[in-house]
Write a protein that holds these residues in place. Structure first.
Motif, PDB file in Angstrom:
ATOM      1  N   UNK A  82     -59.195  37.614 -50.409  1.00 58.04           N
ATOM      2  CA  UNK A  82     -60.131  38.766 -50.934  1.00 58.04           C
ATOM      3  C   UNK A  82     -61.283  37.725 -51.193  1.00 58.04           C
ATOM      4  N   UNK A  83     -62.521  38.227 -51.363  1.00 60.77           N
ATOM      5  CA  UNK A  83     -63.855  37.703 -51.890  1.00 60.77           C
ATOM      6  C   UNK A  83     -63.721  37.999 -53.278  1.00 60.77           C
ATOM      7  N   UNK A  87     -65.953  43.681 -55.352  1.00 59.34           N
ATOM      8  CA  UNK A  87     -65.078  44.589 -56.028  1.00 59.34           C
ATOM      9  C   UNK A  87     -64.006  44.955 -54.971  1.00 59.34           C
ATOM     10  N   UNK A  88     -62.904  45.455 -55.321  1.00 55.85           N
ATOM     11  CA  UNK A  88     -61.995  45.979 -54.313  1.00 55.85           C
ATOM     12  C   UNK A  88     -62.208  46.964 -53.174  1.00 55.85           C
ATOM     13  N   UNK A 124     -62.203  44.376 -59.899  1.00 55.00           N
ATOM     14  CA  UNK A 124     -62.186  42.932 -59.416  1.00 55.00           C
ATOM     15  C   UNK A 124     -60.884  42.446 -58.739  1.00 55.00           C
ATOM     16  N   UNK A 125     -60.809  41.778 -57.652  1.00 51.18           N
ATOM     17  CA  UNK A 125     -59.576  41.310 -57.010  1.00 51.18           C
ATOM     18  C   UNK A 125     -58.701  40.729 -58.090  1.00 51.18           C
ATOM     19  N   UNK A 126     -59.357  39.658 -59.029  1.00 52.39           N
ATOM     20  CA  UNK A 126     -58.480  38.940 -59.936  1.00 52.39           C
ATOM     21  C   UNK A 126     -57.681  39.945 -60.797  1.00 52.39           C
ATOM     22  N   UNK A 136     -54.695  45.195 -50.607  1.00 51.25           N
ATOM     23  CA  UNK A 136     -56.255  45.374 -50.452  1.00 51.25           C
ATOM     24  C   UNK A 136     -56.765  44.782 -48.943  1.00 51.25           C
ATOM     25  N   UNK A 137     -55.889  43.411 -48.663  1.00 48.47           N
ATOM     26  CA  UNK A 137     -56.305  42.675 -47.392  1.00 48.47           C
ATOM     27  C   UNK A 137     -55.883  43.499 -46.287  1.00 48.47           C
ATOM     28  N   UNK A 138     -54.804  44.184 -46.406  1.00 47.61           N
ATOM     29  CA  UNK A 138     -54.167  44.727 -45.517  1.00 47.61           C
ATOM     30  C   UNK A 138     -55.350  46.016 -45.056  1.00 47.61           C
ATOM     31  N   UNK A 139     -55.464  46.617 -46.144  1.00 48.71           N
ATOM     32  CA  UNK A 139     -56.752  47.832 -45.738  1.00 48.71           C
ATOM     33  C   UNK A 139     -57.724  47.252 -45.221  1.00 48.71           C
TER      34      UNK A 139
END
Lengths: 262, 288
Positions: A82-83, A87-88, A124-126, A136-139
């Protein structure tokens, strides 16, 4: 239909990562590439993703040759990637530039809901756990509505419970647009849980050793007998692939059938 | 460090930019936390020494001619401020730093971006720049005076040279260390070169870029003193030289304090101004 014909990949240093891969994947089929490390599973996926170039052979998607990233082909990597500065929700929306604002928002909101992270869009991803990040990556890949989705051991870094729940999220998303899925895994249970067909690969140089249909009804019950026996069949094929002295898989199967007969 | 900061650094391999961001934008979490009384411990030593020295001079134990007591430095500073002299000098110095910083940082960013993003350009540019960097920047002074005269241009040029190198190194290094895996995400989404630069490279290098700018600014303050030693009729550096020649240590110390305050203020301004850019990197972390 995704079609790989006589695909080979030899690296600049002479390492033969893949040789003469022939594989056809039907529309909406889920195929698991399974095999030990070094059998070229990931290399094969990167070729289909258009991230690397094949040394020989061709990849065709509905007749169209793929040699660079294709809009209809999505990929989820082993790590979420994720970047961290988005945000997500913005991460999920990353590839949706071409849509207008409202449609983009709607698609992202829907996808976040499907993966159970509807409340987390502004975080945030973190701030997410590893399993949540991978969801989230799959989405992010699914909102593109790809025809082909490539999964490169996306669950390998997660614990067994998280993995099982991610399988469900994945199948839930898959039901909506039913893309063709090529899943790379070294987890036999995972292959049998998700795939319609298991492709057993063999290393040095990477090649297809055998393939097994996994025609089990969905949703699959991991405690049921057919599941168990499918896992056993895949394990047996894997064992054979690791032991090159043995006879060809077809002969082996004939012999099994004969033994049953007698 | 709270749990939040540790969650993803090992998993995503972002530990270094994350650490970088801690420097780039000192934790805003500090604001949210209750005030920690232990922070006051840092004042104990300087204030204690100042009070002791003040008392020593006050009670005649020391003369305080070469090391003036705090009260006299404060009085000098106040006198300079009241006559407006301090502002004349401070603004002259700040103007030089600003001009030098803008030129040096601008060039550093541009050349650093070129060298960081093209292998060929890096091979062309980097060896020469590294060689130039090895020259102590003060060594340029005579040449700059010959070329640019003794007035503002040569001073600004010296400061610009001082600012250029850390910014160049920081930017080029930041671009080179961008996570290849994130660049690949850009490729998967078929971003053009320009979009890749804007949506992935730029945000990825920002935290380190801010640090590069901060160290550039720090060197700017260092080189302005050297530049003003070269012969200036105003500026805080001039106050230093003047204080030495006139035997006024209180004026020297007053100028040093002014330098410290301005340097800290400029750095804080830079951090504050760039904070929105690196907000995503705010790491809850003990401030040093």
């Amino acid at each position: 239909m995704l079609n790989l014909s006589h695909l080979s990949k030899t690296y600049a240093d002479g390492t033969r990562a893949l040789t003469d891969i022939n594989l056809s994947v039907r529309e909406s089929e889920i195929v698991a590439l399974i095999g030990g490390s070094g059998c070229g599973k990931t290399t094969l996926l990167r070729l289909i993703a258009g991230l690397d170039r094949a040394s020989a052979g061709a990849i065709r998607l509905d007749g169209e040759t793929i040699h660079e990233p294709h809009p209809a082909v999505g990929i989820v990597f082993q790590e979420p990637r994720l970047l961290p500065w988005l945000t997500v929700a913005d991460n999920v929306a990353f590839g949706l530039d071409h849509l207008d604002r409202n449609e983009r928002k709607a698609r992202v909101a829907h996808a976040l809901e499907k993966i159970g992270l509807a409340e987390h869009g502004t975080r945030w991803p973190r701030d997410l756990s590893g399993g949540q990040q991978q969801r989230v990556a799959i989405a992010r890949a699914f909102v593109m509505h790809p025809k082909v989705l490539l999964l490169d051991e996306p669950f390998s870094a997660l614990d067994a419970f998280t993995r099982a729940s991610l399988h469900e999220h994945l199948l839930g998303l898959w039901e909506e647009t039913r893309p063709t899925v090529v899943l790379v895994t070294h987890d036999v249970q995972e292959a049998v849980t998700l795939a319609d067909r298991a492709i057993i690969m063999q290393p040095k140089p990477g090649r297809i050793f055998d393939e097994l249909p996994l025609a089990l009804a969905r949703p699959r019950d991991r405690a049921a007998l057919p599941f168990e026996s499918a896992v056993r069949r895949v394990l047996a094929a894997l064992d054979q692939s690791l032991n090159p002295v043995q006879a060809s898989p077809q002969r082996e199967r004939d012999r099994e059938a004969a033994a049953l007969w007698w | 460090m709270t749990g939040q900061g540790t969650i993803q650094s090992p998993r995503q391999g972002w530990s270094s930019p994350q650490g970088a961001a801690a420097l780039a934008a000192p934790s805003p979490a500090g604001k949210r936390r209750a005030f920690d009384g232990r922070a006051l411990l840092g004042f104990f030593l300087p204030v204690g020494i100042a009070l002791l020295w003040e008392a020593a001079v006050h009670f005649g134990l020391a003369q305080g001619r070469l090391v003036p007591p705090p009260s006299r430095i404060a009085a000098t500073l106040w006198a300079l401020a009241r006559t407006g002299e301090l502002w004349t000098h401070a603004s002259a110095t700040l103007w030089r730093i600003l001009a030098g910083f803008v030129i040096g940082a601008g060039a550093g960013i541009a050349v650093g971006a070129l060298s960081g993003s093209s292998e060929t350009l890096r091979r062309v540019l980097d060896p020469t720049l590294q060689a130039l960097r090895a020259i102590p920047s003060i060594a340029w002074v005579p040449l700059f005076i010959l070329w640019l005269g003794i007035f503002e241009a040569s001073k600004v040029a010296l400061i610009a040279v001082g600012v250029f190198f850390p910014v160049y190194l920081g930017i080029a290094g930041a671009i080179l260390s961008v996570d290849r895996k994130l660049v690949e995400v850009g490729r998967v989404f078929r971003l053009s070169r320009a979009k890749l630069a804007r949506r992935i490279l730029l945000p990825a290098v920002l935290p380190e870029a801010v640090i590069a700018l901060r160290s550039g600014l720090g060197l700017g303050f260092m080189f302005v003193v050297a530049a003003e030693f070269m012969g200036a009729s105003e500026g805080l550096g001039y106050l230093l030289v003047d204080g030495q020649q006139m035997g006024k240590p209180d004026q020297i110390l007053a100028a040093i304090i002014a330098f410290a305050l301005l340097g800290k203020a400029a750095d804080s301004l830079l951090v504050f101004g760039t904070r929105p850019l690196v907000r995503w990197q705010d790491v809850a972390r003990e401030r040093l």
